[in-house]
Design a protein around this motif. Structure first.
Motif, PDB file in Angstrom:
ATOM      1  N   GLY A 151     -31.098 -21.350 -68.051  1.00  0.00           N
ATOM      2  CA  GLY A 151     -30.314 -21.744 -66.884  1.00  0.00           C
ATOM      3  C   GLY A 151     -30.221 -20.636 -65.851  1.00  0.00           C
ATOM      4  N   VAL A 152     -31.008 -19.585 -66.011  1.00  0.00           N
ATOM      5  CA  VAL A 152     -31.022 -18.468 -65.058  1.00  0.00           C
ATOM      6  C   VAL A 152     -32.191 -18.689 -64.095  1.00  0.00           C
ATOM      7  CG1 VAL A 152     -31.261 -15.971 -64.766  1.00  0.00           C
ATOM      8  CG2 VAL A 152     -29.964 -16.894 -66.701  1.00  0.00           C
ATOM      9  N   HIS A 153     -31.846 -19.093 -62.874  1.00  0.00           N
ATOM     10  CA  HIS A 153     -32.877 -19.466 -61.902  1.00  0.00           C
ATOM     11  C   HIS A 153     -33.008 -18.385 -60.824  1.00  0.00           C
ATOM     12  CE1 HIS A 153     -33.405 -23.547 -63.516  1.00  0.00           C
ATOM     13  NE2 HIS A 153     -32.111 -23.499 -63.748  1.00  0.00           N
ATOM     14  N   VAL A 154     -33.245 -17.170 -61.265  1.00  0.00           N
ATOM     15  CA  VAL A 154     -33.485 -16.055 -60.349  1.00  0.00           C
ATOM     16  C   VAL A 154     -34.992 -15.929 -60.165  1.00  0.00           C
ATOM     17  CG1 VAL A 154     -33.232 -13.571 -60.008  1.00  0.00           C
ATOM     18  CG2 VAL A 154     -31.395 -14.864 -61.125  1.00  0.00           C
ATOM     19  N   ASN A 155     -35.457 -15.894 -58.937  1.00  0.00           N
ATOM     20  CA  ASN A 155     -36.895 -15.771 -58.689  1.00  0.00           C
ATOM     21  C   ASN A 155     -37.453 -14.524 -59.373  1.00  0.00           C
ATOM     22  OD1 ASN A 155     -37.169 -18.087 -57.179  1.00  0.00           O
ATOM     23  ND2 ASN A 155     -37.112 -17.051 -55.199  1.00  0.00           N
ATOM     24  N   VAL A 156     -38.525 -14.732 -60.119  1.00  0.00           N
ATOM     25  CA  VAL A 156     -39.137 -13.609 -60.824  1.00  0.00           C
ATOM     26  C   VAL A 156     -39.704 -12.599 -59.824  1.00  0.00           C
ATOM     27  CG1 VAL A 156     -40.820 -12.931 -62.570  1.00  0.00           C
ATOM     28  CG2 VAL A 156     -39.661 -15.131 -62.760  1.00  0.00           C
ATOM     29  N   GLY A 172     -45.121  -6.493 -67.499  1.00  0.00           N
ATOM     30  CA  GLY A 172     -45.459  -7.849 -67.114  1.00  0.00           C
ATOM     31  C   GLY A 172     -44.407  -8.885 -67.407  1.00  0.00           C
ATOM     32  N   VAL A 173     -44.838 -10.146 -67.253  1.00  0.00           N
ATOM     33  CA  VAL A 173     -43.937 -11.292 -67.327  1.00  0.00           C
ATOM     34  C   VAL A 173     -44.550 -12.389 -68.183  1.00  0.00           C
ATOM     35  CG1 VAL A 173     -42.762 -13.091 -65.982  1.00  0.00           C
ATOM     36  CG2 VAL A 173     -43.064 -10.802 -65.003  1.00  0.00           C
ATOM     37  N   LYS A 174     -43.723 -12.974 -69.032  1.00  0.00           N
ATOM     38  CA  LYS A 174     -44.072 -14.258 -69.661  1.00  0.00           C
ATOM     39  C   LYS A 174     -43.350 -15.312 -68.839  1.00  0.00           C
ATOM     40  CE  LYS A 174     -43.702 -16.874 -74.005  1.00  0.00           C
ATOM     41  NZ  LYS A 174     -42.868 -18.031 -73.662  1.00  0.00           N
ATOM     42  N   PHE A 175     -44.094 -16.020 -68.019  1.00  0.00           N
ATOM     43  CA  PHE A 175     -43.535 -16.934 -67.022  1.00  0.00           C
ATOM     44  C   PHE A 175     -43.571 -18.365 -67.565  1.00  0.00           C
ATOM     45  CE2 PHE A 175     -43.179 -19.500 -63.296  1.00  0.00           C
ATOM     46  CZ  PHE A 175     -42.623 -18.736 -62.275  1.00  0.00           C
ATOM     47  N   THR A 176     -42.440 -18.832 -68.072  1.00  0.00           N
ATOM     48  CA  THR A 176     -42.378 -20.187 -68.622  1.00  0.00           C
ATOM     49  C   THR A 176     -41.569 -21.068 -67.688  1.00  0.00           C
ATOM     50  OG1 THR A 176     -42.482 -19.243 -70.839  1.00  0.00           O
ATOM     51  CG2 THR A 176     -41.869 -21.555 -70.690  1.00  0.00           C
ATOM     52  N   GLY A 177     -42.202 -21.435 -66.595  1.00  0.00           N
ATOM     53  CA  GLY A 177     -41.571 -22.276 -65.587  1.00  0.00           C
ATOM     54  C   GLY A 177     -42.643 -22.978 -64.786  1.00  0.00           C
ATOM     55  N   SER A 178     -42.236 -23.944 -63.989  1.00  0.00           N
ATOM     56  CA  SER A 178     -43.204 -24.757 -63.241  1.00  0.00           C
ATOM     57  C   SER A 178     -43.272 -24.395 -61.761  1.00  0.00           C
ATOM     58  CB  SER A 178     -42.865 -26.247 -63.390  1.00  0.00           C
ATOM     59  OG  SER A 178     -41.530 -26.493 -62.965  1.00  0.00           O
ATOM     60  N   ASP A 179     -42.534 -23.359 -61.339  1.00  0.00           N
ATOM     61  CA  ASP A 179     -42.552 -22.938 -59.933  1.00  0.00           C
ATOM     62  C   ASP A 179     -43.794 -22.084 -59.689  1.00  0.00           C
ATOM     63  OD1 ASP A 179     -42.183 -21.889 -57.414  1.00  0.00           O
ATOM     64  OD2 ASP A 179     -40.052 -21.405 -57.703  1.00  0.00           O
ATOM     65  N   LEU A 180     -44.869 -22.734 -59.290  1.00  0.00           N
ATOM     66  CA  LEU A 180     -46.134 -22.023 -59.119  1.00  0.00           C
ATOM     67  C   LEU A 180     -46.140 -21.119 -57.896  1.00  0.00           C
ATOM     68  CD1 LEU A 180     -48.750 -24.712 -60.193  1.00  0.00           C
ATOM     69  CD2 LEU A 180     -48.060 -22.669 -61.444  1.00  0.00           C
ATOM     70  N   MET A 181     -45.234 -21.371 -56.949  1.00  0.00           N
ATOM     71  CA  MET A 181     -45.130 -20.457 -55.814  1.00  0.00           C
ATOM     72  C   MET A 181     -44.557 -19.119 -56.287  1.00  0.00           C
ATOM     73  SD  MET A 181     -43.505 -21.033 -52.087  1.00  0.00           S
ATOM     74  CE  MET A 181     -42.381 -19.832 -51.429  1.00  0.00           C
ATOM     75  N   ASP A 182     -43.496 -19.162 -57.065  1.00  0.00           N
ATOM     76  CA  ASP A 182     -42.925 -17.934 -57.608  1.00  0.00           C
ATOM     77  C   ASP A 182     -43.935 -17.243 -58.522  1.00  0.00           C
ATOM     78  OD1 ASP A 182     -40.979 -15.969 -58.097  1.00  0.00           O
ATOM     79  OD2 ASP A 182     -40.094 -17.084 -59.765  1.00  0.00           O
ATOM     80  N   PHE A 183     -44.645 -18.054 -59.324  1.00  0.00           N
ATOM     81  CA  PHE A 183     -45.660 -17.490 -60.215  1.00  0.00           C
ATOM     82  C   PHE A 183     -46.755 -16.789 -59.420  1.00  0.00           C
ATOM     83  CE2 PHE A 183     -49.616 -17.807 -62.699  1.00  0.00           C
ATOM     84  CZ  PHE A 183     -49.225 -17.122 -63.841  1.00  0.00           C
ATOM     85  N   GLY A 184     -47.236 -17.443 -58.378  1.00  0.00           N
ATOM     86  CA  GLY A 184     -48.270 -16.852 -57.539  1.00  0.00           C
ATOM     87  C   GLY A 184     -47.799 -15.557 -56.893  1.00  0.00           C
TER      88      GLY A 184
END
Length: 304
Positions: A151-156, A172-184
């Motif tokens: 429930g922590v929705h802080v942009n990586v 690094g980051v283990k990015f388990t989310g669907s926000d591909l803009m933040d991922f990119g």
């Protein structure tokens, strides 16, 4: 001294299940055969232990130490990377687990955001991570982002900005989310020695297209051999083949999700497909009804 940058995490990383006895106690006797299975049957050479898939939040600190030590001991000289998740609600418990991970020869540590008292800003989350990382300053440190559970929705992207100055061991980051803009944004702003690992198995190809260096996931325990072919196809530029495998993964997982797919069901599916006796999940997760797991197993065999 910061950790060496010569062991960058790439490729598939299996998020391991925690074996339990039928009485609900941890069963370390399965870990050796489990590693054999991953290496020999799935072509998986790196593992992420005591994470979400491993039911870490349902384990005691003492149990997590026993498991981490067994995974590290059995994988030593055989696997490329053993990353131990050490995140807890208490920063002191996280530091304790981080120190222990360093003592037992882990290749890295990861931390989720605490989710009872939630950090509301990137600065607060970074401060929490800094305290944990300081307990094992020579171990590569990874932020494990999973907002669907924390429930922590802080942009990586905000979390990692300038973080190498705050946490020299950050890798690094283990990015388990669907926000591909933040991922990119994470990928485009990462340092050369960092690994940005995608954690949504059913959308892996999208993560790769955005520049993921690798992936961490639970399904790689039993479909790693197929997903390795997806990685190979992507690297060769064969998007038709890569999509074909991704679509098969989606077909299986969408079917399982309609039947109710949680860590307990996933664990039982791994037991069925691998032949390993992983035992039941721990409450509040409940065992999967036998007919449901039979349906999902049959679907797997139909798809793959």
């Amino acid at each position: 001294m910061a950790p060496a940058a010569d062991k960058k995490v790439t490729g598939l990383v299996a998020a391991t299940f925690t074996p339990f006895t039928t009485q609900g106690e941890i069963d370390t006797s399965v870990i050796g055969p489990y590693i054999d299975y991953l290496l020999e049957k799935q072509g998986i050479k790196s593992i992420f232990v005591n994470g979400t898939t491993g039911e870490s939040m349902s384990l005691t600190v003492a149990e997590r130490k026993v498991l981490a030590e067994e995974w590290c001991q059995k994988a030593k000289g055989r696997m490329d990377q053993v990353i131990v998740h050490v995140g807890c609600m208490s920063v002191k418990d996280s530091q304790d687990l981080a120190r222990h991970a360093a003592q037992i020869g882990a290749d890295g540590i990861a931390v989720i955001a605490p989710f009872f008292f939630k950090p509301r800003t990137a600065e607060t989350l970074r401060a929490f991570m800094k305290e944990v990382a300081s307990a094992a300053p020579n171990l590569p440190f990874y932020y494990y982002q999973i907002p669907g559970l924390t429930g922590v929705h802080v942009n990586v992207r905000d979390v990692i900005e300038g973080i190498e100055d705050l946490i020299p061991s950050f890798r690094g980051v283990k990015f388990t989310g669907s926000d591909l803009m933040d991922f990119g944004q994470c990928v485009s702003n990462c340092q050369p020695e960092w690994s940005v690992l995608y954690g949504v198995d059913e959308q892996l190809l999208a993560g790769l297209a955005m520049g993921a260096h690798g992936a961490v996931g639970s399904t790689y325990n039993y479909i790693g051999c197929h997903v390795n072919k997806l990685l190979s196809a992507f690297e060769k530029g064969d998007l038709v083949q890569a999509r074909s495998i991704q679509f098969k993964m989606q077909e299986l997982l969408s079917y399982a999700m309609k039947l109710g797919f949680d860590v307990g069901v996933n664990k039982q599916l791994m037991s069925e497909l691998s032949g390993l006796s992983l035992g039941p999940p721990r409450l509040p997760l409940t065992p999967c009804p036998h007919d449901r797991i039979e349906q999902i197993t049959q679907k797997y065999r139909t798809v793959f």
